[in-house]
Design a protein around this motif. Structure first.
Motif, mmCIF file in Angstrom:
data_model
loop_
_atom_site.group_PDB
_atom_site.id
_atom_site.type_symbol
_atom_site.label_atom_id
_atom_site.label_comp_id
_atom_site.label_asym_id
_atom_site.label_seq_id
_atom_site.Cartn_x
_atom_site.Cartn_y
_atom_site.Cartn_z
ATOM 1 N N PHE A 39 0.833 -1.195 0.000
ATOM 2 C CA PHE A 39 0.000 0.000 0.000
ATOM 3 C C PHE A 39 0.868 1.246 0.000
ATOM 4 O O PHE A 39 2.044 1.207 0.320
ATOM 5 C CB PHE A 39 -0.971 -0.002 1.189
ATOM 6 C CG PHE A 39 -0.311 -0.091 2.541
ATOM 7 C CD1 PHE A 39 -0.085 1.045 3.296
ATOM 8 C CD2 PHE A 39 0.077 -1.311 3.059
ATOM 9 C CE1 PHE A 39 0.513 0.977 4.554
ATOM 10 C CE2 PHE A 39 0.666 -1.401 4.313
ATOM 11 C CZ PHE A 39 0.886 -0.253 5.059
ATOM 12 N N THR A 40 0.257 2.360 -0.361
ATOM 13 C CA THR A 40 0.970 3.630 -0.421
ATOM 14 C C THR A 40 0.970 4.286 0.963
ATOM 15 O O THR A 40 0.209 3.883 1.844
ATOM 16 C CB THR A 40 0.316 4.598 -1.427
ATOM 17 O OG1 THR A 40 -1.005 4.903 -0.961
ATOM 18 C CG2 THR A 40 0.257 3.993 -2.826
ATOM 19 N N ILE A 45 -4.410 0.889 -1.475
ATOM 20 C CA ILE A 45 -3.895 -0.435 -1.803
ATOM 21 C C ILE A 45 -3.119 -0.385 -3.125
ATOM 22 O O ILE A 45 -3.547 0.243 -4.082
ATOM 23 C CB ILE A 45 -5.037 -1.476 -1.853
ATOM 24 C CG1 ILE A 45 -4.482 -2.884 -2.017
ATOM 25 C CG2 ILE A 45 -6.044 -1.134 -2.928
ATOM 26 C CD1 ILE A 45 -5.529 -3.977 -1.851
ATOM 27 N N ALA A 46 -1.966 -1.029 -3.129
ATOM 28 C CA ALA A 46 -1.122 -1.059 -4.325
ATOM 29 C C ALA A 46 -0.915 -2.482 -4.829
ATOM 30 O O ALA A 46 -0.331 -2.686 -5.879
ATOM 31 C CB ALA A 46 0.233 -0.411 -4.033
ATOM 32 N N GLY A 47 -1.385 -3.460 -4.075
ATOM 33 C CA GLY A 47 -1.282 -4.855 -4.480
ATOM 34 C C GLY A 47 -1.591 -5.762 -3.313
ATOM 35 O O GLY A 47 -1.469 -5.358 -2.156
ATOM 36 N N LYS A 48 -2.001 -6.987 -3.620
ATOM 37 C CA LYS A 48 -2.321 -7.959 -2.570
ATOM 38 C C LYS A 48 -2.149 -9.357 -3.138
ATOM 39 O O LYS A 48 -2.155 -9.542 -4.346
ATOM 40 C CB LYS A 48 -3.740 -7.760 -2.054
ATOM 41 C CG LYS A 48 -4.793 -8.000 -3.124
ATOM 42 C CD LYS A 48 -6.181 -7.899 -2.578
ATOM 43 C CE LYS A 48 -7.209 -8.287 -3.630
ATOM 44 N NZ LYS A 48 -7.057 -9.630 -4.198
ATOM 45 N N GLN A 54 -10.457 -7.935 -2.070
ATOM 46 C CA GLN A 54 -10.185 -6.518 -2.290
ATOM 47 C C GLN A 54 -10.533 -5.711 -1.046
ATOM 48 O O GLN A 54 -9.791 -4.821 -0.639
ATOM 49 C CB GLN A 54 -10.978 -5.996 -3.499
ATOM 50 C CG GLN A 54 -10.699 -4.554 -3.855
ATOM 51 C CD GLN A 54 -9.290 -4.319 -4.394
ATOM 52 O OE1 GLN A 54 -8.632 -5.227 -4.897
ATOM 53 N NE2 GLN A 54 -8.815 -3.087 -4.283
ATOM 54 N N GLU A 55 -11.650 -6.054 -0.405
ATOM 55 C CA GLU A 55 -12.065 -5.349 0.802
ATOM 56 C C GLU A 55 -11.042 -5.535 1.930
ATOM 57 O O GLU A 55 -10.693 -4.578 2.620
ATOM 58 C CB GLU A 55 -13.448 -5.830 1.260
ATOM 59 C CG GLU A 55 -13.952 -5.095 2.481
ATOM 60 C CD GLU A 55 -15.342 -5.548 2.926
ATOM 61 O OE1 GLU A 55 -15.772 -5.089 3.997
ATOM 62 O OE2 GLU A 55 -15.987 -6.342 2.222
ATOM 63 N N GLN A 56 -10.554 -6.758 2.110
ATOM 64 C CA GLN A 56 -9.542 -7.008 3.138
ATOM 65 C C GLN A 56 -8.282 -6.199 2.841
ATOM 66 O O GLN A 56 -7.672 -5.621 3.738
ATOM 67 C CB GLN A 56 -9.189 -8.489 3.214
ATOM 68 C CG GLN A 56 -10.268 -9.342 3.816
ATOM 69 C CD GLN A 56 -9.957 -10.814 3.679
ATOM 70 O OE1 GLN A 56 -9.519 -11.290 2.633
ATOM 71 N NE2 GLN A 56 -10.193 -11.559 4.761
ATOM 72 N N GLY A 57 -7.879 -6.166 1.586
ATOM 73 C CA GLY A 57 -6.695 -5.406 1.196
ATOM 74 C C GLY A 57 -6.849 -3.920 1.467
ATOM 75 O O GLY A 57 -5.938 -3.267 1.963
ATOM 76 N N GLU A 58 -8.023 -3.381 1.145
ATOM 77 C CA GLU A 58 -8.281 -1.963 1.376
ATOM 78 C C GLU A 58 -8.306 -1.640 2.865
ATOM 79 O O GLU A 58 -7.772 -0.617 3.299
ATOM 80 C CB GLU A 58 -9.590 -1.553 0.706
ATOM 81 C CG GLU A 58 -9.486 -1.533 -0.811
ATOM 82 C CD GLU A 58 -10.813 -1.336 -1.514
ATOM 83 O OE1 GLU A 58 -11.870 -1.256 -0.830
ATOM 84 O OE2 GLU A 58 -10.809 -1.284 -2.755
#
Length: 145
Positions: A39-40, A45-48, A54-58
């Motif tokens: 992430f930035t 999020i920049a990758g997972k 996607q929700e968990q990553g965010e």
């Protein structure tokens, strides 16, 4: 141990990419983690890894941005005499019998690794450091982008 070349990807240079999921997946595979998110510095999020939604990553990106910023502020309260500025490299949270590790992975890029229970903290931290050692110089050009 894997070599930094393991994280190398073909195609577009890293500094020009906006999605680093391929690299998150490689670190995920290398560490045997539960999840890896890049992430930035402002929490985007920049990758997972593929297994994380996607929700968990965010959510991980937003929460861990705050965690890293808080740790950075806390570390600046008591400066090291004669040591100059020592950048915060990693924050480790022990959650029962697993760890959440947030580390600087390059200019404006951070990584969070959620380990499985009873993971070897030293081995995972080493692999994160090796990842950052390879990854950071490759995304440095993004600072000018």
């Amino acid at each position: 141990m894997s070599s930094p070349g393991r994280y190398r990807a073909a195609g577009t240079p890293l500094a020009e990419r906006r999605d680093y999921s391929e690299h998150a997946q490689r670190l995920f595979d290398d560490t045997g983690a539960q999840a890896v998110v890049l992430f930035t510095g402002d929490g985007i999020i920049a990758g997972k890894n593929q297994e994380a939604s996607q929700e968990q990553g965010e959510q991980a990106s937003a929460i861990c941005t705050s965690l890293f910023s808080t740790a950075l502020t806390a570390s600046e309260l008591f400066p090291v005499d004669g040591g100059g500025e020592l950048p915060l490299r990693q924050v480790t949270v022990e959650d029962g019998n697993r760890f959440v590790i947030v580390a600087q992975a390059g200019w404006n890029v951070r990584v969070v690794v959620y380990t499985h229970p009873n993971a070897d903290l030293g081995a995972v931290s080493y692999k994160i450091a090796r990842f950052a050692e390879y990854f950071a110089p490759k995304v440095a050009g993004r600072a000018q982008a």
